[in-house]
Design a protein around this motif. Structure first.
Motif, mmCIF file in Angstrom:
data_model
loop_
_atom_site.group_PDB
_atom_site.id
_atom_site.type_symbol
_atom_site.label_atom_id
_atom_site.label_comp_id
_atom_site.label_asym_id
_atom_site.label_seq_id
_atom_site.Cartn_x
_atom_site.Cartn_y
_atom_site.Cartn_z
ATOM 1 N N ARG A 205 -7.769 -3.783 -2.955
ATOM 2 C CA ARG A 205 -7.403 -2.962 -3.443
ATOM 3 C C ARG A 205 -6.392 -2.487 -2.764
ATOM 4 N N VAL A 206 -4.876 -2.547 -2.894
ATOM 5 C CA VAL A 206 -3.517 -2.443 -1.854
ATOM 6 C C VAL A 206 -2.764 -1.271 -2.173
ATOM 7 N N LEU A 207 -3.107 -0.252 -0.556
ATOM 8 C CA LEU A 207 -2.026 0.757 -0.175
ATOM 9 C C LEU A 207 -0.413 0.075 0.524
ATOM 10 N N MET A 208 -0.034 0.592 -0.482
ATOM 11 C CA MET A 208 1.710 0.216 -0.536
ATOM 12 C C MET A 208 2.661 1.419 -0.017
ATOM 13 N N THR A 209 3.545 1.161 0.681
ATOM 14 C CA THR A 209 5.013 2.051 0.371
ATOM 15 C C THR A 209 6.186 1.888 0.474
ATOM 16 N N THR A 210 6.386 2.817 -0.214
ATOM 17 C CA THR A 210 7.914 2.945 -1.147
ATOM 18 C C THR A 210 9.080 3.675 0.398
ATOM 19 N N ASP A 211 10.271 3.391 -0.435
ATOM 20 C CA ASP A 211 11.290 4.878 -0.930
ATOM 21 C C ASP A 211 11.769 4.458 -1.240
ATOM 22 N N THR A 212 12.427 6.198 -2.094
ATOM 23 C CA THR A 212 13.008 7.026 -2.850
ATOM 24 C C THR A 212 14.600 6.718 -3.404
ATOM 25 N N GLY B 29 -5.813 -6.842 -11.868
ATOM 26 C CA GLY B 29 -6.905 -6.003 -11.632
ATOM 27 C C GLY B 29 -6.753 -5.664 -10.381
ATOM 28 N N CYS B 30 -5.600 -5.401 -9.781
ATOM 29 C CA CYS B 30 -5.554 -5.150 -8.327
ATOM 30 C C CYS B 30 -5.881 -2.970 -8.440
ATOM 31 N N THR B 31 -6.524 -1.875 -7.899
ATOM 32 C CA THR B 31 -5.468 -1.370 -7.705
ATOM 33 C C THR B 31 -5.124 -1.115 -6.558
ATOM 34 N N VAL B 32 -3.780 0.295 -6.984
ATOM 35 C CA VAL B 32 -2.699 0.566 -6.345
ATOM 36 C C VAL B 32 -2.196 2.254 -5.846
ATOM 37 N N SER B 33 -1.930 2.266 -4.597
ATOM 38 C CA SER B 33 -2.396 3.532 -3.860
ATOM 39 C C SER B 33 -0.858 3.996 -3.338
ATOM 40 N N LEU B 34 0.224 4.225 -3.789
ATOM 41 C CA LEU B 34 2.028 3.968 -3.611
ATOM 42 C C LEU B 34 2.403 5.225 -3.148
#
Length: 367
Positions: free
Chosen positions: A2-9, A28-33
């Motif tokens: 499970r990966v918590l990922m940050t980004t910018d717009t 197969g990972c689960t991602v929260s962006l």
């Protein structure tokens, strides 16, 4: 995993995180962006809805208007963002946090945090203005928050060796520093006839993108420019002289533009990696790039390099006059670009994420 990922717009980080998130989901990972900078555009919302539709129950997106550490009003950016990420970590229970902003490496959570270094203010100033940024309260806040994030993160990643060296000139780095090339996977197109034109994509307001190079260029072929004219801090973009401005295009529109063009112009004065020329080369464009160490590292002999407006004009004239030279340049760029695909980037990041997780947690995850 499970990966918590940050980004910018605001910039290319969005494209990078969309590509990596897609690769992780396919693995197969689960991602929260979680995004910062400003609310997502309709096109960016569509990007996330597409991932959510393809990977139901394994992809989550939380937008925010919290600023970025390099923006002028950066006094409360870390506190606001850290609060949001802490709440999301409680809800999502990630195995690892992947931050695409430096400051969140300092999150006070018992979760490994990997920071990707896409660019920084000090190397930007050195490349664009030949000097360090002038002292200010804004810069002091930026330096402090970035340094804290770098020293407290589990590892820092840069897309090129050049970017890692530049970062080390301004900041103390953590013990673990790795280089992982960016990756992109796109279709080359239908093979329909291409226009003899050159295209460039970038934020018109960002002097690092070198759009002002077009002011005095007497190009033998049409030049098309796509990108944002709206600066987050409301600065005015430069004129693009005789080039044709296409507006701010969505991802699919940009790829279609690349698939119907012959040459990509990488005009940037500062380019730690360069996703746009990679996309263009994958779509079949020749790459004509400013002669920068970072771009030499990425492209080697597979791009044509210019130093000033005159040499750029000479290269464009040569390509326009010799179809066989253009065909060879297109083939060379495409062959090189194939090495930077989503699969290799995802594999390297997954290996890194796994190595930062404690052995007991890895065993629990495997069970």
């Amino acid at each position: 995993m499970r990966v918590l990922m940050t980004t910018d717009t605001v910039g290319g980080v969005w494209t990078f995180t969309q590509e990596l998130a897609a690769g992780l989901l396919e693995s197969g990972c689960t991602v929260s962006l979680v995004s910062f900078g400003r609310l997502p555009s309709p096109v960016q919302q569509d990007d996330c809805q597409r991932l959510a539709g393809m990977h139901r129950e394994r992809f989550f997106y939380r937008p925010s208007e919290i600023g970025l550490e390099w923006m002028e009003d950066n006094q409360t950016v870390y506190e606001e963002g850290a609060s949001l990420l802490t709440r999301e970590a409680v809800r999502f229970s990630p195995d690892v946090i992947h931050s695409n902003q430096f400051c969140y490496g300092a999150l006070q959570l018992a979760i490994p945090c990997v920071v990707s270094a896409h660019s920084d203010v000090f190397s930007w100033f050195r490349a664009c203005r030949g000097a360090s940024p002038p002292p200010s309260h804004w810069l002091a806040t930026y330096r402090e928050t970035v340094q804290a994030g770098l020293l407290q993160c589990s590892a820092v990643i840069a897309p090129t060796r050049w970017m890692m060296r530049e970062l080390a000139q301004a900041f103390e780095l953590p013990q673990r520093c790795d280089v992982i090339s960016n990756g992109r996977t796109v279709e080359a197109g239908s093979g329909s006839p291409r226009k003899m034109c050159a295209v460039t994509v970038g934020r018109l307001w960002d002097e690092a993108k070198g759009i002002d190079t077009l002011h005095t260029l007497r190009s033998p072929i049409p030049i098309l420019v796509a990108g944002s004219t709206t600066h987050p801090d409301a600065r005015r973009p430069p004129s693009i002289a005789s080039a044709t401005y296409l507006g701010e295009l969505g991802g699919d529109q940009i790829l279609h533009l690349f698939q119907s063009s012959s040459i990509y112009l990488c005009l940037s004065r500062y380019e730690p990696f360069g996703l746009a020329p990679l996309e263009a080369a994958l779509c079949g464009c020749a790459v004509v790039a400013r002669d920068l160490p970072s771009l030499r590292e990425v492209w080697g002999d597979s791009a044509l390099y210019f130093e000033d407006t005159r040499s750029l004009q000479e290269i464009l004239s040569a390509l326009a006059a010799a179809p066989e030279l253009l065909a060879a340049a297109r083939e060379s760029a495409h062959r090189r670009a194939l090495a930077f695909d989503r699969a290799q980037m995802t594999r390297h990041y997954l290996d890194l994420f796994e190595s930062t997780v404690a052995p007991s947690e890895r065993a629990e995850h495997a069970a």
